[in-house]
Design a protein around this motif. Sequence first.
Motif, PDB file in Angstrom:
ATOM      1  N   ALA A 188       5.060   4.644 -11.498  1.00 27.92           N
ATOM      2  CA  ALA A 188       6.337   3.985 -11.165  1.00 27.92           C
ATOM      3  C   ALA A 188       6.049   2.457 -10.842  1.00 27.92           C
ATOM      4  CB  ALA A 188       6.989   4.518  -9.857  1.00 27.92           C
ATOM      5  N   ASN A 189       4.642   2.163 -10.689  1.00 27.24           N
ATOM      6  CA  ASN A 189       4.351   0.823 -10.292  1.00 27.24           C
ATOM      7  C   ASN A 189       3.023   0.158 -11.372  1.00 27.24           C
ATOM      8  OD1 ASN A 189       5.542   0.511  -7.522  1.00 27.24           O
ATOM      9  ND2 ASN A 189       4.490   2.327  -7.361  1.00 27.24           N
ATOM     10  N   PRO A 190       3.628  -0.235 -12.334  1.00 27.29           N
ATOM     11  CA  PRO A 190       2.591  -0.658 -13.501  1.00 27.29           C
ATOM     12  C   PRO A 190       1.828  -1.705 -12.702  1.00 27.29           C
ATOM     13  CG  PRO A 190       4.815  -0.559 -14.207  1.00 27.29           C
ATOM     14  CD  PRO A 190       4.887  -0.380 -12.945  1.00 27.29           C
ATOM     15  N   GLY A 191       0.233  -1.335 -13.141  1.00 25.41           N
ATOM     16  CA  GLY A 191      -0.741  -2.318 -12.834  1.00 25.41           C
ATOM     17  C   GLY A 191      -1.173  -1.926 -11.314  1.00 25.41           C
ATOM     18  N   ALA A 192      -0.484  -0.690 -10.666  1.00 26.72           N
ATOM     19  CA  ALA A 192      -1.015  -0.262  -9.228  1.00 26.72           C
ATOM     20  C   ALA A 192      -2.482   0.262  -9.565  1.00 26.72           C
ATOM     21  CB  ALA A 192      -0.218   0.603  -8.962  1.00 26.72           C
ATOM     22  N   VAL A 244       0.900  -1.030  -0.054  1.00 23.31           N
ATOM     23  CA  VAL A 244      -0.025  -0.084   0.063  1.00 23.31           C
ATOM     24  C   VAL A 244       0.962   1.350   0.229  1.00 23.31           C
ATOM     25  CG1 VAL A 244      -1.943   1.380   1.222  1.00 23.31           C
ATOM     26  CG2 VAL A 244      -1.645  -1.214   1.350  1.00 23.31           C
ATOM     27  N   LEU A 245       0.463   2.015  -0.999  1.00 21.75           N
ATOM     28  CA  LEU A 245       1.251   3.262  -1.134  1.00 21.75           C
ATOM     29  C   LEU A 245       0.588   4.377  -0.472  1.00 21.75           C
ATOM     30  CD1 LEU A 245       2.823   2.474  -4.710  1.00 21.75           C
ATOM     31  CD2 LEU A 245       4.110   2.417  -2.540  1.00 21.75           C
ATOM     32  N   ARG A 246       1.115   5.259   0.107  1.00 25.75           N
ATOM     33  CA  ARG A 246       0.123   6.188   0.618  1.00 25.75           C
ATOM     34  C   ARG A 246       0.907   7.791   0.325  1.00 25.75           C
ATOM     35  NH1 ARG A 246      -0.090   6.077   6.470  1.00 25.75           N
ATOM     36  NH2 ARG A 246      -2.453   6.746   6.279  1.00 25.75           N
ATOM     37  N   PRO A 247       0.639   8.270  -0.884  1.00 23.54           N
ATOM     38  CA  PRO A 247       0.947   9.485  -1.377  1.00 23.54           C
ATOM     39  C   PRO A 247       0.489  10.547  -0.517  1.00 23.54           C
ATOM     40  CG  PRO A 247      -0.474   8.669  -2.956  1.00 23.54           C
ATOM     41  CD  PRO A 247      -0.378   7.597  -1.914  1.00 23.54           C
ATOM     42  N   GLY A 248       1.101  11.950  -0.335  1.00 27.59           N
ATOM     43  CA  GLY A 248       0.601  12.866   0.281  1.00 27.59           C
ATOM     44  C   GLY A 248       0.214  14.314  -0.589  1.00 27.59           C
ATOM     45  N   SER A 249       0.233  13.982  -1.958  1.00 20.51           N
ATOM     46  CA  SER A 249      -0.178  14.870  -2.997  1.00 20.51           C
ATOM     47  C   SER A 249      -0.468  14.233  -4.179  1.00 20.51           C
ATOM     48  CB  SER A 249       0.842  15.933  -3.061  1.00 20.51           C
ATOM     49  OG  SER A 249       1.846  15.343  -3.831  1.00 20.51           O
ATOM     50  N   VAL A 250      -1.106  15.069  -5.237  1.00 22.40           N
ATOM     51  CA  VAL A 250      -1.674  14.629  -6.310  1.00 22.40           C
ATOM     52  C   VAL A 250      -0.374  14.156  -7.151  1.00 22.40           C
ATOM     53  CG1 VAL A 250      -2.856  15.237  -8.778  1.00 22.40           C
ATOM     54  CG2 VAL A 250      -3.641  15.634  -6.393  1.00 22.40           C
ATOM     55  N   ALA A 251       0.813  15.061  -7.438  1.00 18.58           N
ATOM     56  CA  ALA A 251       1.874  14.892  -8.008  1.00 18.58           C
ATOM     57  C   ALA A 251       2.496  13.331  -7.323  1.00 18.58           C
ATOM     58  CB  ALA A 251       2.766  15.763  -7.766  1.00 18.58           C
ATOM     59  N   GLU A 252       2.438  13.284  -6.171  1.00 24.50           N
ATOM     60  CA  GLU A 252       2.981  11.923  -5.721  1.00 24.50           C
ATOM     61  C   GLU A 252       2.195  10.662  -6.061  1.00 24.50           C
ATOM     62  OE1 GLU A 252       4.610  13.975  -1.677  1.00 24.50           O
ATOM     63  OE2 GLU A 252       3.904  11.935  -1.403  1.00 24.50           O
ATOM     64  N   ALA A 253       0.848  11.042  -5.979  1.00 17.55           N
ATOM     65  CA  ALA A 253      -0.072   9.834  -6.405  1.00 17.55           C
ATOM     66  C   ALA A 253       0.319   9.431  -8.026  1.00 17.55           C
ATOM     67  CB  ALA A 253      -1.497  10.204  -6.001  1.00 17.55           C
ATOM     68  N   VAL A 254       0.134  10.328  -8.808  1.00 21.20           N
ATOM     69  CA  VAL A 254       0.506  10.039 -10.044  1.00 21.20           C
ATOM     70  C   VAL A 254       1.910   9.366 -10.390  1.00 21.20           C
ATOM     71  CG1 VAL A 254       0.753  11.229 -12.403  1.00 21.20           C
ATOM     72  CG2 VAL A 254      -1.156  11.839 -11.050  1.00 21.20           C
ATOM     73  N   GLU A 255       2.674   9.941  -9.926  1.00 24.00           N
ATOM     74  CA  GLU A 255       4.046   9.448  -9.788  1.00 24.00           C
ATOM     75  C   GLU A 255       4.092   7.742  -9.287  1.00 24.00           C
ATOM     76  OE1 GLU A 255       6.740   9.656 -11.246  1.00 24.00           O
ATOM     77  OE2 GLU A 255       7.969   8.078 -10.070  1.00 24.00           O
ATOM     78  N   LYS A 315     -11.227  -8.783  -2.694  1.00 22.93           N
ATOM     79  CA  LYS A 315     -11.391  -9.845  -1.731  1.00 22.93           C
ATOM     80  C   LYS A 315     -12.001 -10.861  -2.710  1.00 22.93           C
ATOM     81  CE  LYS A 315     -12.104  -7.804   2.620  1.00 22.93           C
ATOM     82  NZ  LYS A 315     -12.851  -7.648   3.976  1.00 22.93           N
ATOM     83  N   TYR A 316     -12.760 -10.599  -3.703  1.00 24.33           N
ATOM     84  CA  TYR A 316     -13.091 -11.592  -4.618  1.00 24.33           C
ATOM     85  C   TYR A 316     -12.028 -12.156  -5.539  1.00 24.33           C
ATOM     86  CZ  TYR A 316     -18.277 -10.379  -3.627  1.00 24.33           C
ATOM     87  OH  TYR A 316     -19.585 -10.414  -3.198  1.00 24.33           O
ATOM     88  N   GLY A 317     -10.973 -11.626  -5.572  1.00 22.19           N
ATOM     89  CA  GLY A 317      -9.909 -12.081  -6.228  1.00 22.19           C
ATOM     90  C   GLY A 317     -10.224 -11.374  -7.825  1.00 22.19           C
ATOM     91  N   MET A 318     -10.712 -10.384  -7.980  1.00 16.82           N
ATOM     92  CA  MET A 318     -11.064  -9.792  -9.413  1.00 16.82           C
ATOM     93  C   MET A 318      -9.802  -8.972 -10.065  1.00 16.82           C
ATOM     94  SD  MET A 318     -14.814  -8.626  -9.064  1.00 16.82           S
ATOM     95  CE  MET A 318     -14.841  -7.413 -10.315  1.00 16.82           C
ATOM     96  N   TYR A 319      -8.909  -8.473  -9.183  1.00  9.71           N
ATOM     97  CA  TYR A 319      -7.938  -7.962  -9.774  1.00  9.71           C
ATOM     98  C   TYR A 319      -6.397  -8.627  -9.280  1.00  9.71           C
ATOM     99  CZ  TYR A 319     -11.665  -4.276  -9.423  1.00  9.71           C
ATOM    100  OH  TYR A 319     -12.425  -3.738  -9.671  1.00  9.71           O
ATOM    101  N   ASP A 320      -5.498  -8.707 -10.449  1.00 11.66           N
ATOM    102  CA  ASP A 320      -4.146  -9.201 -10.190  1.00 11.66           C
ATOM    103  C   ASP A 320      -3.138  -8.191  -9.532  1.00 11.66           C
ATOM    104  OD1 ASP A 320      -5.166 -11.640 -11.083  1.00 11.66           O
ATOM    105  OD2 ASP A 320      -4.803 -11.135 -13.088  1.00 11.66           O
ATOM    106  N   THR A 321      -3.554  -6.975  -8.999  1.00 14.98           N
ATOM    107  CA  THR A 321      -2.808  -6.112  -8.617  1.00 14.98           C
ATOM    108  C   THR A 321      -1.904  -6.177  -7.738  1.00 14.98           C
ATOM    109  OG1 THR A 321      -2.591  -3.657  -8.447  1.00 14.98           O
ATOM    110  CG2 THR A 321      -4.487  -4.691  -7.091  1.00 14.98           C
ATOM    111  N   ARG A 322      -0.664  -5.754  -7.546  1.00 12.99           N
ATOM    112  CA  ARG A 322       0.140  -5.915  -6.064  1.00 12.99           C
ATOM    113  C   ARG A 322       0.388  -4.562  -5.316  1.00 12.99           C
ATOM    114  NH1 ARG A 322       0.699 -11.084  -5.745  1.00 12.99           N
ATOM    115  NH2 ARG A 322       3.020 -11.173  -4.799  1.00 12.99           N
ATOM    116  N   HIS A 323      -0.113  -3.558  -6.000  1.00 15.24           N
ATOM    117  CA  HIS A 323       0.009  -2.108  -5.418  1.00 15.24           C
ATOM    118  C   HIS A 323      -1.192  -1.393  -5.330  1.00 15.24           C
ATOM    119  CE1 HIS A 323       3.977  -3.290  -6.865  1.00 15.24           C
ATOM    120  NE2 HIS A 323       4.498  -2.642  -5.619  1.00 15.24           N
ATOM    121  N   LEU A 324      -1.453  -0.883  -4.127  1.00 11.88           N
ATOM    122  CA  LEU A 324      -2.932   0.056  -4.277  1.00 11.88           C
ATOM    123  C   LEU A 324      -2.007   1.258  -3.923  1.00 11.88           C
ATOM    124  CD1 LEU A 324      -5.386  -1.684  -1.890  1.00 11.88           C
ATOM    125  CD2 LEU A 324      -5.370  -1.267  -4.410  1.00 11.88           C
ATOM    126  N   VAL A 325      -2.757   2.374  -4.499  1.00 12.88           N
ATOM    127  CA  VAL A 325      -2.502   3.669  -4.172  1.00 12.88           C
ATOM    128  C   VAL A 325      -3.541   4.618  -3.415  1.00 12.88           C
ATOM    129  CG1 VAL A 325      -1.378   6.031  -5.063  1.00 12.88           C
ATOM    130  CG2 VAL A 325      -1.020   3.898  -6.384  1.00 12.88           C
TER     131      VAL A 325
END
Lengths: 326, 191
Positions: A24-28, A9-20, A42-52
């Motif tokens: 930087a994490n394709p599939g996020a 889980v990535l926790r950016p503090g601004s829009v610019a950081e969120a976009v970055e 929880k249903y396993g609908m996404y294969d993502t490894r990163h949440l922003v």
Amino acid sequence: MMTLPDLTVLRPGSVAEAVEALRANPGARVLAGGTDIVPNLKYGMYDTRHLVALRGLSSELRYVREHQSGELRLGAMCSIDELGRSELVKARVPALADACRQIAGPQLRRMGTLGGNLCLDTRCVYVNQSHFWRSALGYCLKKDGTVCHVVAGGKRCVAAASNDTAPVLLALDASVKTISPRGERTIALHEFYVADGLHNTVLAPDELLTEVRIPAAAARRRQAFAKLRMRAAIDFPALNLAVALELDGHSVKSVSLAVSALAARPALIKGLQDLHGHAADAIFAEELGRRAHKQCKPLTNIGIDPGWRRDVLPVLVRRTVLRAIG
Amino acid sequence: MRPSVFIRLLVNGEEHALAVPAQRTLLEALRYDLGLTGSKQGCDKGDCGACTVLARERAGEGRGEAILSCITLAQDAQDLAITTIEGLAGPQGLDPVQRAFADCGALQCGFCQPGMMLSARALLDDNPKPTLPQIQEALSGNLCRCTGYTKIYEAVQVAAGLRAPAQRAPVQSERAAPSDSKAQTVKEIVP
């Protein structure tokens, strides 16, 4: 009990950081209120490894403002609940406030955001199920499979757009502002959604929806929203629609009607120009219902009889139009 | 399992430092890391309201608003002050909502009750004298499969001081009317 898959889980503090972080994490994927993405994960609908996670952007993206042009600007992190209560929203776009008050239940409205509602993933009775349930059916086009259980032989996913704010904002000619590493862009909402249940918006994976803009003219239009659902709370729409009318005395100057919870894209009913100049009366309302019935074909993607939903659509349109006329 | 992340949660006025997997939900952290099992794990996907807790920004005041802990990430709850059902009673004893639920018998199996009472508390903090439709609206995100809600709404009204608990006399079992006595006589069957 359903557990979430392994995630960072990535926790950016601004829009610019969120976009970055998205770049930087394709599939996020983006987590705002979490009311849609968390159950889906929880249903396993996404294969993502990163949440922003966007909670840190609240101070930047949580506002209801009137621009000097008269345009109403809503930050994407506004909660659904606060939009339903906002005096400015109620005064300028009462149909949007009404739609917000009918979304889900009280807790979900406090958590869910406007941006999240507009980017809500499409829903289908064959996919919003546990992994075990979906595996027993051999999966489907939307996730892990190659067949569609809704349209026999279908090659394109028809999971339903289920956002309640979308039809209102479509009918009122709203647009959205987005930010990505390539810069900002403004997209008219009627160009925002595409007819593909896998990903039904034109947003790029590293693009963030930051603002909704509602033209000043919206405040002059008579408007109403209606939602069909089985229970008066919690449920997603079985059908929803919004109408916006401009009247010139007792005759119709312009009209737009949007219907959703059909397939992947909310539908703007076409060919209504010949009704301009028509008297704003029960015959007009009836005619709009007839046209919506002709153009909208509910599917089995929502677990409520599509035949009944189609039959009830013109009734719902007629009542909503009459309510808008007042 | 992935390496843990270190988080701080403020629950019922107490600060906790925890090492949890990144994807831990707030509900899982409450129940399995802090042992606060009052918040229930029902549907676990944001429908039923059994996991409802109250949350506000740490800098804020009061207990805050009802949110669903099963779809909130524990990491994302670090900026919040959380109140669970365990933190509802104060030094003076039970919260008026808890007392009213007991007095009205507003429960059967009890599974929905923690969430139901917290939603009711959040409503009364915001609107001390709600109307019945306002109560129904505020509790519409909490499902109860036993009671039919009547006594729950009554309990919220009692907690708000709008009424007294209904007096419900025990139901008398019906006596057979005299005219029925014949019909009820079982004739002996002679083989």
